[in-house]
Structure formats: structure tokens, C-alpha cells
Design a protein around this motif. Sequence first.
Motif, PDB file in Angstrom:
ATOM      1  N   ILE A  33       0.856  -1.184   0.000  1.00  0.00           N
ATOM      2  CA  ILE A  33       0.000   0.000   0.000  1.00  0.00           C
ATOM      3  C   ILE A  33       0.892   1.234   0.000  1.00  0.00           C
ATOM      4  CG2 ILE A  33      -1.771   1.286   1.237  1.00  0.00           C
ATOM      5  CD1 ILE A  33      -2.822  -1.289   0.160  1.00  0.00           C
ATOM      6  N   THR A  34       0.622   2.167  -0.917  1.00  0.00           N
ATOM      7  CA  THR A  34       1.374   3.419  -0.967  1.00  0.00           C
ATOM      8  C   THR A  34       0.407   4.585  -1.056  1.00  0.00           C
ATOM      9  OG1 THR A  34       1.557   3.359  -3.392  1.00  0.00           O
ATOM     10  CG2 THR A  34       3.339   2.338  -2.121  1.00  0.00           C
ATOM     11  N   THR A  35       0.781   5.689  -0.419  1.00  0.00           N
ATOM     12  CA  THR A  35       0.023   6.940  -0.510  1.00  0.00           C
ATOM     13  C   THR A  35       0.987   8.087  -0.759  1.00  0.00           C
ATOM     14  OG1 THR A  35       0.129   7.329   1.873  1.00  0.00           O
ATOM     15  CG2 THR A  35      -1.793   6.120   1.035  1.00  0.00           C
ATOM     16  N   SER A  36       0.421   9.200  -1.200  1.00  0.00           N
ATOM     17  CA  SER A  36       1.249  10.328  -1.573  1.00  0.00           C
ATOM     18  C   SER A  36       0.435  11.614  -1.463  1.00  0.00           C
ATOM     19  CB  SER A  36       1.780  10.148  -3.005  1.00  0.00           C
ATOM     20  OG  SER A  36       2.437  11.304  -3.450  1.00  0.00           O
ATOM     21  N   PRO A  37       1.092  12.765  -1.299  1.00  0.00           N
ATOM     22  CA  PRO A  37       0.361  14.041  -1.343  1.00  0.00           C
ATOM     23  C   PRO A  37      -0.252  14.363  -2.703  1.00  0.00           C
ATOM     24  CG  PRO A  37       2.485  14.307  -0.257  1.00  0.00           C
ATOM     25  CD  PRO A  37       2.484  12.948  -0.872  1.00  0.00           C
ATOM     26  N   ASP A  38       0.017  13.535  -3.735  1.00  0.00           N
ATOM     27  CA  ASP A  38      -0.623  13.760  -5.028  1.00  0.00           C
ATOM     28  C   ASP A  38      -2.075  13.281  -5.039  1.00  0.00           C
ATOM     29  OD1 ASP A  38      -0.377  11.036  -5.048  1.00  0.00           O
ATOM     30  OD2 ASP A  38       0.804  10.911  -6.875  1.00  0.00           O
ATOM     31  N   ASN A  39      -2.627  13.022  -3.852  1.00  0.00           N
ATOM     32  CA  ASN A  39      -4.043  12.684  -3.705  1.00  0.00           C
ATOM     33  C   ASN A  39      -4.356  11.320  -4.303  1.00  0.00           C
ATOM     34  OD1 ASN A  39      -6.627  13.217  -2.775  1.00  0.00           O
ATOM     35  ND2 ASN A  39      -7.267  14.260  -4.642  1.00  0.00           N
ATOM     36  N   SER A  40      -3.530  10.335  -3.991  1.00  0.00           N
ATOM     37  CA  SER A  40      -3.743   9.001  -4.534  1.00  0.00           C
ATOM     38  C   SER A  40      -3.418   7.953  -3.484  1.00  0.00           C
ATOM     39  CB  SER A  40      -2.887   8.767  -5.793  1.00  0.00           C
ATOM     40  OG  SER A  40      -1.513   8.799  -5.468  1.00  0.00           O
ATOM     41  N   LEU A  41      -4.100   6.834  -3.604  1.00  0.00           N
ATOM     42  CA  LEU A  41      -3.898   5.650  -2.760  1.00  0.00           C
ATOM     43  C   LEU A  41      -3.833   4.454  -3.693  1.00  0.00           C
ATOM     44  CD1 LEU A  41      -3.940   4.086  -0.021  1.00  0.00           C
ATOM     45  CD2 LEU A  41      -6.438   4.138  -0.188  1.00  0.00           C
ATOM     46  N   LYS A  42      -2.737   3.672  -3.613  1.00  0.00           N
ATOM     47  CA  LYS A  42      -2.515   2.596  -4.573  1.00  0.00           C
ATOM     48  C   LYS A  42      -2.138   1.306  -3.860  1.00  0.00           C
ATOM     49  CE  LYS A  42      -1.029   5.748  -8.261  1.00  0.00           C
ATOM     50  NZ  LYS A  42       0.028   6.086  -9.249  1.00  0.00           N
ATOM     51  N   MET A  43      -2.556   0.197  -4.479  1.00  0.00           N
ATOM     52  CA  MET A  43      -2.179  -1.133  -4.005  1.00  0.00           C
ATOM     53  C   MET A  43      -1.428  -1.844  -5.123  1.00  0.00           C
ATOM     54  SD  MET A  43      -4.545  -4.382  -2.827  1.00  0.00           S
ATOM     55  CE  MET A  43      -5.038  -3.658  -1.268  1.00  0.00           C
ATOM     56  N   TRP A  44      -0.259  -2.391  -4.793  1.00  0.00           N
ATOM     57  CA  TRP A  44       0.593  -3.071  -5.756  1.00  0.00           C
ATOM     58  C   TRP A  44       0.699  -4.541  -5.369  1.00  0.00           C
ATOM     59  CZ3 TRP A  44       2.313   0.371  -9.487  1.00  0.00           C
ATOM     60  CH2 TRP A  44       2.239   1.719  -9.162  1.00  0.00           C
ATOM     61  N   ILE A  45       0.692  -5.415  -6.370  1.00  0.00           N
ATOM     62  CA  ILE A  45       0.796  -6.852  -6.136  1.00  0.00           C
ATOM     63  C   ILE A  45       2.064  -7.380  -6.817  1.00  0.00           C
ATOM     64  CG2 ILE A  45      -0.671  -7.374  -8.136  1.00  0.00           C
ATOM     65  CD1 ILE A  45      -1.642  -9.857  -6.607  1.00  0.00           C
ATOM     66  N   PHE A  46       2.728  -8.294  -6.141  1.00  0.00           N
ATOM     67  CA  PHE A  46       3.989  -8.846  -6.635  1.00  0.00           C
ATOM     68  C   PHE A  46       3.711 -10.203  -7.291  1.00  0.00           C
ATOM     69  CE2 PHE A  46       5.100  -5.838  -3.420  1.00  0.00           C
ATOM     70  CZ  PHE A  46       6.291  -5.271  -3.846  1.00  0.00           C
ATOM     71  N   PHE A 103      -6.488   1.149  -7.127  1.00  0.00           N
ATOM     72  CA  PHE A 103      -6.087   2.519  -6.806  1.00  0.00           C
ATOM     73  C   PHE A 103      -7.316   3.392  -6.627  1.00  0.00           C
ATOM     74  CE2 PHE A 103      -6.552   2.401 -11.371  1.00  0.00           C
ATOM     75  CZ  PHE A 103      -7.120   3.624 -11.698  1.00  0.00           C
ATOM     76  N   ARG A 104      -7.131   4.442  -5.868  1.00  0.00           N
ATOM     77  CA  ARG A 104      -8.088   5.529  -5.718  1.00  0.00           C
ATOM     78  C   ARG A 104      -7.289   6.818  -5.823  1.00  0.00           C
ATOM     79  NH1 ARG A 104     -11.227   2.675  -6.952  1.00  0.00           N
ATOM     80  NH2 ARG A 104     -12.991   1.713  -5.904  1.00  0.00           N
ATOM     81  N   GLU A 105      -7.744   7.721  -6.660  1.00  0.00           N
ATOM     82  CA  GLU A 105      -6.992   8.945  -6.843  1.00  0.00           C
ATOM     83  C   GLU A 105      -7.911  10.072  -7.270  1.00  0.00           C
ATOM     84  OE1 GLU A 105      -4.064   8.249  -9.786  1.00  0.00           O
ATOM     85  OE2 GLU A 105      -5.475   7.708 -11.362  1.00  0.00           O
ATOM     86  N   GLY A 106      -7.457  11.267  -7.023  1.00  0.00           N
ATOM     87  CA  GLY A 106      -8.134  12.478  -7.457  1.00  0.00           C
ATOM     88  C   GLY A 106      -7.120  13.420  -8.079  1.00  0.00           C
ATOM     89  N   HIS A 107      -7.519  14.662  -8.258  1.00  0.00           N
ATOM     90  CA  HIS A 107      -6.600  15.649  -8.826  1.00  0.00           C
ATOM     91  C   HIS A 107      -5.468  15.938  -7.843  1.00  0.00           C
ATOM     92  CE1 HIS A 107      -8.625  16.558 -12.518  1.00  0.00           C
ATOM     93  NE2 HIS A 107      -9.764  16.863 -11.909  1.00  0.00           N
ATOM     94  N   SER A 108      -4.266  16.043  -8.368  1.00  0.00           N
ATOM     95  CA  SER A 108      -3.137  16.434  -7.533  1.00  0.00           C
ATOM     96  C   SER A 108      -2.994  17.941  -7.427  1.00  0.00           C
ATOM     97  CB  SER A 108      -1.838  15.832  -8.090  1.00  0.00           C
ATOM     98  OG  SER A 108      -1.612  16.277  -9.425  1.00  0.00           O
ATOM     99  N   SER A 109      -3.758  18.684  -8.220  1.00  0.00           N
ATOM    100  CA  SER A 109      -3.783  20.143  -8.182  1.00  0.00           C
ATOM    101  C   SER A 109      -5.233  20.603  -8.269  1.00  0.00           C
ATOM    102  CB  SER A 109      -2.970  20.738  -9.343  1.00  0.00           C
ATOM    103  OG  SER A 109      -1.615  20.325  -9.267  1.00  0.00           O
TER     104      SER A 109
END
Length: 920
Positions: free
Chosen positions: A285-298, A310-316
Motif C-alpha cells: 500500500i502506498t500513498t502520496s500528497p498527489d491525492n492518490s492511494l494505490k495497491m501493488w501486487i507482486f 487505486f483511488r486517486e483524485g486531482h493532484s492540483s
Amino acid sequence: MRGSHLFQPNRALGYVSNHIPPIVRYIDQRRENIVITSVGLSFHVYGCNSFRLIRAGRIHPENITALAADGFLTYVAVGNQIYGWRSSVDLRKVYRGHDKPVHLLMPFAKHLISVDESSLMKIWVVSTQALYLEIPFANKEFQISAIVHPASYKNKILLGSVQGGLQLWNLKSSKLVHKFSSFDSKVMQLEQAPAIDVIAVGLHSGRIVLLNLKYEEVVMEVHQDWGPVTGISFRTDGHSIMASASSNGQVVFWDLDEKAIVSTLMAHDDRVTGLHFLPNEPLLITTSPDNSLKMWIFDMSDGGARLLRFREGHSSPPTCIRYHGSRGRHILSASEDSSLRIFNTITETLNVNMGKASYNRKASKKQKKKTDDPFRMPAINYFSSEITRDKEWDSIAALHQGLVQVTTWSFDKRRMGTLHLVPAAFQNKFENKDFSVTATCLSLSHCGNFVTIGYSSGHVERFNIQSGIHRASYGAPTAHKEYVRGLASDNLNQFIISGAADGLLKFWNFKQPKVTVIKTPVDTVDLEEPITLIRSHRESAMICAALDDFTVVLADIDTRAIVRRFRGHRGTITDACFSPDSRWLVTTAQDCTVKIWDIPSSYLIDHFRVTHMCTSLTLSPTGDFLATAHVDYRGINLWANKSLFEHVTLRGLKPDSEAPLLDLPTTICEEQQDDVGSLARVEMDVDELEDAFEEINLEYNSPPQLSCELITMSDIAASRWQNLLNLDIIKQRNRPRQPPQKPKSAPFFLPTVAGLDFGFDLTANSEAPAVGGVPPTGESRIIETQQVDHLTPFGKLLNAAVTTQDYSKAVQYLTNLGPTMVDLEIRNLTPFDSGSGSLPVMGAFMRMIIGMFEERKGFELAQSYLSVFLKQHGRAIVENEQLNKLLPELEQAQATGWSALEDKLLYGLGVVSNLRNYSA
């Protein structure tokens, strides 16, 4: 101050995460991991199984500065206070005592550790909210920047500092256990490794040190070249992999056995603030101030990770928003990050990212570094869309800041198109020397075939949006002498209306036979002020022109006359839109106000003010919501139209009167959220209700009846009362074909109670048994009875209720019986002794039914029981004067109950029919 007459805050769309690190925890009841992210004043809870938004937290007085969670509460640091939430909405604890904002939180068994910006560490007792321990640190010597509890280290915590030092403290004895040597770089992260005694230390210099606390030895040291370490996590599913995050959005995976990089991942456009491997799963699980939440699978062949959810919105902040479609379910939004997104107003799972504008879309996809994409185009300033040709070709045209090119987008394919519309006069191959020309406005025709573009040089050009071929030019040599600031077209493609900074509003023929240059306009209207923007309502043939003197002018396309002029704004108008029925005009300006004008009466009927300037707004095609975008806010705010849901009395307002200040919507509906004042009231009551919280049963038990005005049906299965009148037919149909065989006698049995609920009749044969067939000495075999009443247990309950007038026990007894026993009990109410013995019991039964009708409980049961009673004893009731007197009262009670039920049914059918017609 009063609020808005027409609009109230509903909710905000497009918020996912910010710079606050998220929390990942496992919920036993849901059997899944959840992620808690901060979105400013509130927090979101996402389920990892589907990444759906499970809950949204309450609104806090200030922005959230830290998050933490244990098995019972979610801790939220807001300024100097810490709130403990249960299920995201139930405030259980409030911890007060810090003088500086809290920036670190960590649950520690039955305690909570908090650190503020002055490096004052407090340990709280979670249950009592009492302060257990307080340890001050000097920022100049040891400014706390990270905290962790080493596994198997009882009562001990490890602190990291800005100066680079580490300290191990025993909280029970409040003593410094050990002071480690400094790393000469700020400690950014502290993470427990899968191995005991080993802690991963992430530094600002990019170094990652795996330190053995027991021997103070460096187990391994690596260095990442992408900036400070913003996150560290370890896989626990059998692979010795460590992941580290950097400030440029890069995630690096290290093989701890080989001490080498396995792979890298460009996860976000901004720094990675949250990095968590799910326990015993190959998921990150990764998050960032770019307004996104992501899940990565190996699951890649080379051991690398791919994006799973993933869930994301506008970063600006958005620059332009528009409803798309006739049902009002999709909002197109362009942002300063050069992206175009689709937000669904029903559920965020249907949100779509159409991508970022690029000069070369295919080459841009091959770029590994998203932040340094050389093909990325500037931000989209304005766009126009139509639904007529959504399925055939591109249906969106967008212009970009400082560019002459106009891009096309496909709503149906959810991606950017291949066309870049540029007039031949501004292309380099025709020896163009003026590179300062930019596209300033555009309009897509109602048929979806043509896009008309205005330029800063005064040109107005029309293109075919399907092929990109140039079709017509307006004006000779140019349509205007100044910047073209607005374009509009009518519903039948007869006219093109252009407005420019020269204050002229020109009406052009949309096309002329065998002519590609339309030299002269049909009509020209001088507005005497530079035009700021133009918006149109094609169905009513009206256009709105905002002027630089802050006034708004309405013109009729058919008569080409000015029909309305509105004054009231104190700043440059940034956007305007019409209501679907063209009765209202909604405008917003740089004075942070939103005004609603009534066009037929030419009055200002409503206005409100917000804290941040509104840059774009749009009304739903169904008129139920107003969507706004604001400066410094990355979400889209929805305002509910109260006139559709309740009666609103409108009156004219003074245009220069002061507008009321409204708070922007939050991520939860207005009806569900608590404002800051109510949160303060809850804080005052938390201390008083602390003991009561432990005793309150949180499970909701539905009352037996919600309201006396309603008809309450019983919760008994329909099979136990629906076929009471047809029992004779059912028995005849189900009779056995062969005579029943006598069962073998059992050696011992106990009598049972008749009914659906199994139970032994302990009252039967309660006397002492005889020995050898002879009763005990002094006892007789003769049965002596004081009175023979021939009444069943139900009859006895009715007989007892004659004096008490309480029929609840009789009703309860009857409802516990099956259909056959109910029929038998009612049959046994037959009068004996020439019709006089059981008459009081029969009257009691009729009064019981009357009482059920008056209480409006078990309505269908009362009807069914009454039907069986009248069928079996109708003749006896008619012949007996005492029972006959009860019939009018019984009829009145039955009619009153049915009238109430009929009114509710007809009302419900009318509402459903109306909604069905409305949706159609």
C-alpha cells in the motif's frame, strides 16, 4: 447570519489522501485490512479487498496532523488535542495537555504516546485519559522526528531525532536505557524488521541502516539515490524484501540476502508518504500528497510489482468542471496537473482518469519518470463537451494555457484523442513568425461535429472534430481586433456568436454555401465594455456575456437584443451557468461570492460567500446539485438545491447586500456531519459520559412499534396465519392414503406442551407416583374436582382477562401456536350449558381483537383470528344479545385500522408512481 435560501453544502468529491502518513490495520469483524488516510479536516477508511470507501470520519476544527490506531480506537491529532474515535463517528476520548501541535502518535499497549513540535512526549492512559508520564526534550539537542516500539522490548521505545541520534527509553521507570551514536543526518523513519533486535533507520541523506539494538552493530547499510527516505516496510510472506520510498515518488525494493536492488517502481508523481506491506501477503500500500492511494501486487515473472487497485483524485486544484450527460451522474474536471478526469456523483468506484495531456501520447507512456515527462502539455484552461456523438468520435475539445493547439478527448473511450487542432496560418510549415498567439476560447456544436475556436489574435476558426479538417474562418482578415474571449452557437447550427475584448458581440452565419471564409457578421451589438466570457443556453436561445465592469448581460440569439443586465459583483466574473429550465443564472466572481439571478423577474434571489474564490461552477442537468471548484482545493464541491426537496420562499435581494459566509462541503453529507460547534459540545460531554460509555449497549434494538400513527405488522411467518380459513381444505388435500399405523409404545415419555416451541409439560402428573400400582398410604384413586369449566389453556387466559382487561398474555399465547392449534383453540370457545357457560370468554376474545385493532399491532393477525372466529361462531354471536352488542364496536375498530392502512398504501403508491414518471 443566515445561510443560503437555495443551496446547502452536500459533500465533496475527489479527496483521497494528503501528506499525513496513513494507518493500516486488520479488522476481525470485516476480515480484511483497512487503510485510514487523512484528507484535511477529516479522514477516510478504505477496505483493502475492494478499495471502497467504508466510512468517512467526522469534521475536526483544524487540519489533521497525525494518525494512529489500535484494536479499539482511531486516534487523530488536531492541533494541540487528540481525539479518540470509535467506528470513525463515535467520539470516545479527548486528550488535552499539549501546548504545541502534535505531530507523532503511537499506541503502546494500554497507553498512547504523543509528541508535539516542542519535543514534549506525553504518555496517556487510554481508558481514563489521565497523563501517565511526561518527558520533555530540548529541540536544540534532541528534536524527536521518529518513534518505534522494538519488538520484544518490554516497556521500551526507540526515539529518532533531527540531529541524527537515537535514544532507547524505558517508560515504566522513565529512564534513558541507552544512547546510540549519531548518524549525522536527520532520522526520517524507524521501522521494526522481521528479525528480533533489528530496526531499520531511514535517513534524510538517503541511507538506510539496519541496526542491531542489542549489540549496537550495523547489520546492513544501503543507499538510495532518489533523495530522503520517506518510508520503509518489510515483506512478511516468506520473501526477504525491504521496500524504501523516496521524495520523488520512487519505491526501491532491496533483497536483504543479496544486499542488492531487486527492482524499482515509479509509484507516484509526488513523494511517497505511506508505505506498508500487508501482513503475510504480497501486497503493498502506498500513498502520496498527489491525492492518490494505490495497491501493488507482486506477481510479475521478474518479482516486480504491478498496480492492482487505486483511488486517486486531482493532484492540483481543478480549473474547469462541467456536467456531462443528461442524467447528472458524471462531472468532467480539468486540473492544473494537465489531467482530465470523470467523477461519478453516485459512487467513487466509477471515477475515471482520462490521462494527462501530451504532445505525443504514445511516447509519453514509455516515460518511466512521470514527473519529468518532456511531452506533457500545459494545464487545461477550458473545455467543451457534447453527448450527441459520444460513441462515434471525440466529444470533448480542450484548450491549454499558453498554447495555440486545441486537443480532443473521447468520453466513450476514456482517453485523449489524436487530434491537435491548429490553423494553417499558425503552423510552422507556413513560415509562421508569430508564436505568441494562443487559443483563448472554444465552442462545440450541438450536433457534435464541429468545434469553433477563438484566438488571442482575433481569429475565429471552425474545424471538423472527427477528422480535424479546417472548415471555415470568420472575418476578413480577423473576426475581432482584440482577444476573442467567448464563443457560442445555437441549437440548430445557424449562428456563431463571438465576443472579444473590444466589447463587440458579433453574430455570424454558421456556414455559407461554397464559402470557407465568412467575411461579415449578420449583426453586431456594442456592449461598451470588454467582454470577459460568454456562456449559452441553447434550448432557450440565450447567451450570457460577463463584462470587465463586473456586470452580466443577457442577450436573445433570435432577436439579437439585450434582455437583462445584472449588477452586484465586486470582482472579475470567473464563470457562469444557466439552470436546466433557463429560469436562473448562477454567476461567481473573484469576490468569493456565488449569486443566483432570477431571469424572468430580473431579481437577485440568493447569494452566498465562501472563503476561497470559486474558479468554475456547473449546474446538474436535473437541477438537483450545483458543483463548484475553488482555489487551493483539489476536490469538487456539491451543493444541494433545496427547492427540489422542500418548499422555499424566494424574494428579491439587494445586489449590493452582504452575502452570508458558508463553509465548503466535506466528504460526508451535510445531514451526517457534525459542525465544529457540535464537536465542541461533544468534547464537553465526553468527560461526563466516560463511565456511561462503558455501560451503554451499542447494539440497536428496534422498538415494538415506531409510532402510534402507523400500522405495525407482526413478525410471525405468513404460513402461521395466512391459511387459517382454508385449514379444512388443506387437511382434506393432505389426508393420508393409508390408515395410520399404531406406533410402538415407548418405555418412558414426558408430556409436551402444544405449540411450535418445544417444551415439556412439567405441571402434569406432579404427584408422587404409585409403587406397584398401589398409591401411597393415605391417598385415594378417586379424582376430586372442584369445578369443571371445559376451558382450554387459551380459554383460561381469556377468562382471567375478563376482570383484568389485560389481553397481552392471551395474544402472546395464541401467536406461539401453529395454525392447527390456533384453529382448535378458537373452535373450543363454543358455549356450553345451553349457550351461557362460555359467553364471557367469547366476549373476552372479541374485546381482545378490538384491543389489537386499537393498538395497531399485529394487524394481519387480528384480521385472520377474527375471520376464523366469525366463521366458527357466527350463528352463536347473532343469536346472543350480549355478544351482539360488541359487533358495532368491533366493526368500528376494524374500519379505523383499515382506513389508516389504506391511506399509507395509497400514499406510497402515489410517491412511487411519481418517481417512476420523473426518472423516465
